[in-house]
Design an enzyme around this catalytic site. Structure first.
Site, short mmCIF file in Angstrom:
data_model
loop_
_atom_site.label_atom_id
_atom_site.label_comp_id
_atom_site.label_asym_id
_atom_site.label_seq_id
_atom_site.Cartn_x
_atom_site.Cartn_y
_atom_site.Cartn_z
N ASP A 38 0.84 -1.19 0.00
CA ASP A 38 0.00 0.00 0.00
C ASP A 38 0.89 1.25 0.00
O ASP A 38 1.63 1.48 0.97
CB ASP A 38 -0.88 -0.03 1.25
CG ASP A 38 -2.12 0.83 1.09
OD1 ASP A 38 -2.11 1.72 0.23
OD2 ASP A 38 -3.09 0.60 1.84
N ASP A 39 0.83 2.02 -1.08
CA ASP A 39 1.61 3.27 -1.18
C ASP A 39 3.12 3.03 -1.07
O ASP A 39 3.86 3.95 -0.70
CB ASP A 39 1.22 4.28 -0.09
CG ASP A 39 -0.17 4.87 -0.29
OD1 ASP A 39 -0.85 4.48 -1.26
OD2 ASP A 39 -0.56 5.72 0.52
N CYS A 78 -5.51 3.82 -4.55
CA CYS A 78 -5.76 2.46 -4.04
C CYS A 78 -6.93 1.73 -4.67
O CYS A 78 -6.76 0.66 -5.24
CB CYS A 78 -6.00 2.45 -2.54
SG CYS A 78 -5.12 3.66 -1.58
N HIS A 141 -11.09 -2.59 -0.11
CA HIS A 141 -11.25 -1.28 -0.76
C HIS A 141 -12.05 -1.30 -2.05
O HIS A 141 -11.90 -0.40 -2.88
CB HIS A 141 -9.87 -0.62 -1.00
CG HIS A 141 -9.88 0.81 -0.54
ND1 HIS A 141 -8.80 1.64 -0.59
CD2 HIS A 141 -10.88 1.56 -0.02
CE1 HIS A 141 -9.12 2.83 -0.13
NE2 HIS A 141 -10.38 2.81 0.23
N ASP A 288 0.28 -0.88 -4.92
CA ASP A 288 -0.95 -0.41 -5.59
C ASP A 288 -0.78 0.91 -6.33
O ASP A 288 -1.50 1.18 -7.29
CB ASP A 288 -2.12 -0.33 -4.59
CG ASP A 288 -1.87 0.67 -3.46
OD1 ASP A 288 -0.72 1.11 -3.26
OD2 ASP A 288 -2.85 1.00 -2.75
N ASN A 289 0.13 1.74 -5.84
CA ASN A 289 0.42 3.02 -6.52
C ASN A 289 1.74 3.53 -5.97
O ASN A 289 2.31 2.94 -5.04
CB ASN A 289 -0.71 4.04 -6.32
CG ASN A 289 -1.21 4.17 -4.89
OD1 ASN A 289 -2.35 3.80 -4.58
ND2 ASN A 289 -0.36 4.64 -4.00
#
Ligand SMILES: *[C@@H]1O[C@H](CO)[C@@H](O)[C@H](O)[C@H]1NC(C)=O
Ligand SMILES: *[C@@H]1O[C@H](CO)[C@@H](O)[C@H](O)[C@H]1NC(C)=O
Length: 508
Positions: A38-39, A78, A141, A288-289
């Site tokens: 995540d991130d 996300c 999410h 995810d990003n």
């Protein structure tokens, strides 16, 4: 089987000839383990050059497997990125974009009140046809209402939360985010699952690790092929780590979170080896990003040499760390320069299971098995979407921006900065700048940081003929093979109509 193509037959043979025998004595396809961060940014792993070298387990995973330095997400946020992974489709196809404004990203529940539509076919749903048992650990999410529950979309087990762990909200209007075990809500973040915002202490990564180890052990004992989607979120602000990791990183609390995840990945890979299923388990690590530079440097990661971060369609927002690991199958210590996408994990996983992607809809992912197993390079574009808008395309080494935007002046003046310390004049703009008639082009090999736009010849979208000569170094504007008509649509300044998009889309 008559309709099975030669390629698929080959894949089936590959899978069958290398598979272990399942409970019924039938050949068993490989297990699939997707580790989604995540991130986390491209520059956060030692193997990608992070100077403190604090990810020995992920670096070893890369040394034993294949590194994909040119791997991308489908959207720099996300929810849409996770929807793209699980459907193999761009967010504009699967519904995870917003209509509330041009080039606006959107995530649940703040901007997408709904969630993943029933009409979408998710990876675990499809893998069921090949006998897989699927579990999601961590962040879903894709919607928090009952109809969007992961167990209604193909997963057999879940431990985690429908949303992000930021908060706490502690009031009736904005209650804390729930945590689920399968169908049951078993508590809430900050309550039964504490996160100490002052010290950064939380035990969630340890819990997620145990959930993964337990699931793997149970499936191995039952001789069932499994799909484990390990979607941990400790590197999303507010970042957290358990006590043994707090204060141990050179990089501060964000680094503590990375170290704990690295340690957990090491334990997961060791458990596959101890159980004797490493050679029948395909593992892929990505994020995810890009790193959330709005939270940096205290709570955000690193995008290495790339421009800007999460929320943007510059390289820092969309290029991801990516490592494939499958001992005895994927050759060790390799680097693939294949342009890869998070949506490829969908198609690759189906190939591993001997399944065909759905034929009744456009799928944007391709199977990376030829790149992983035979070192092939496949020609394909990468599309950079922000909300409903095609912002940029990469083909080969060339990236063309049709729109540039970081965020509004209004947000920027309030201190929200997606590109802190980086101002490339005319590129990191705070108004939405249209370049559809003369795209801003970068050569990502020579200029990975997108600092020096080329001055290409402008070409007619339909005929490909040069229309004027703004050329400085004679570099021709690359014509993305199938994307030209999409650019044409953007020239018309309209949102892409679905039917038209399907006709002119990037993948047939
Ligand atoms: C984490 O677990 C340890 C050991 O069980 C416990 O002492 C500690 O209070 C837990 N921390 C949090 C923040 O829940
Ligand atoms: C970036 O630089 C340009 C030109 O040097 C300037 O006009 C612009 O205001 C700067 N932007 C920010 C956000 O500082």
């Amino acid at each position: 089987m008559a309709a099975v193509t030669a390629v698929t037959r080959w894949r089936l043979l590959l899978v069958l000839s290398t598979a272990a025998l399942g409970a019924a004595g039938a050949p068993q396809p490989p297990n699939i383990l997707l580790l989604l961060m995540d991130d986390m940014g491209w520059g956060d792993l030692g193997v990608y050059g992070e100077p403190s070298r604090e990810t020995p387990n992920l670096d070893r995973m890369a040394a034993e497997g294949m590194l994909f330095p040119n791997f991308y997400t489908a959207n720099p946020l996300c929810s849409p990125s996770r929807a793209a992974l699980l459907t193999g489709r761009l967010p504009i196809r699967n519904g995870f974009y917003t209509t509330s404004g041009h080039a606006r990203n959107a995530y649940t529940p703040q901007e997408i009140v709904g969630g993943i539509p029933d009409s979408e076919r998710l990876l675990p749903e499809l893998l069921k046809e090949a006998g897989y048992v699927s579990k999601i650990v961590g962040k879903w999410h894709l919607g928090h209402r009952p109809q969007f529950h992961p167990l209604k979309h193909g997963f057999d087990e879940w431990f985690g939360s429908p949303n992000c762990h930021f908060g706490p909200y502690d009031n009736r209007a904005r209650p804390n985010i729930p945590v689920y075990r399968d169908w049951e809500m078993v508590g809430r973040y900050y309550e039964e699952f504490p996160i100490n915002l002052k010290t950064g202490e939380a035990n969630l990564t340890q819990i997620y690790l145990q959930e993964a180890l337990d699931f793997i052990r149970r499936q191995q004992a039952a001789r069932r092929p499994f799909f484990l989607y390990w979607a941990v979120d400790a590197t999303h602000a507010p970042v957290y780590a358990s006590k043994p990791f707090l204060g141990t990183s050179q990089r501060g609390r964000y680094g503590d979170a990375v170290r704990e995840i690295d340690d957990s990945v090491g334990k997961i890979l060791h458990s596959l080896q101890d159980l004797g299923i490493a050679e029948s388990t395909f593992v892929f690590f990505t994020s995810d990003n890009g790193a959330a530079l709005i939270s940096a440097p205290k709570q955000g990661g690193s995008n290495g040499p790339f421009l800007c971060g999460k929320q943007t369609t510059f390289e820092g927002g969309m290029r991801e760390p990516a490592v494939a690991w499958w001992p005895g199958r994927i050759p060790a210590g390799q680097v693939s320069h294949q342009l890869g996408s998070i949506m490829d994990l969908f198609t690759t996983s189906l190939s591993l299971a001997g399944l065909e992607p759905p034929r009744d809809r456009a799928i944007d992912g391709l199977s990376l098995l030829p790149a992983m197993l035979q070192g092939q390079l496949m020609d394909r574009p990468i599309f950079y979407y922000r909300g409903n808008t095609l912002m940029a395309v990469t083909l080969g080494q060339y990236k063309a921006h049709f729109w540039t935007w970081t965020n509004s002046w209004e947000e920027f003046r309030q201190g929200i900065d997606f590109c802190p310390g980086q101002n490339v004049s005319g590129v990191t703009t705070h108004t939405q700048e249209e370049h559809t008639r003369l795209p801003l082009i970068f050569h990502l090999g020579r200029d990975p940081g997108e600092r020096f736009p080329l001055r290409p010849k402008r070409r007619d979208v339909d005929t490909g003929e040069a229309m004027d000569d703004g050329s400085r170094d004679g570099t021709a504007w690359p014509q993305p093979r199938d994307a030209c008509s999409c650019q044409g649509l953007e020239v018309a300044g309209r949102i892409l109509p679905w039917s038209h998009w399907r006709e002119c889309g990037p993948v047939t």
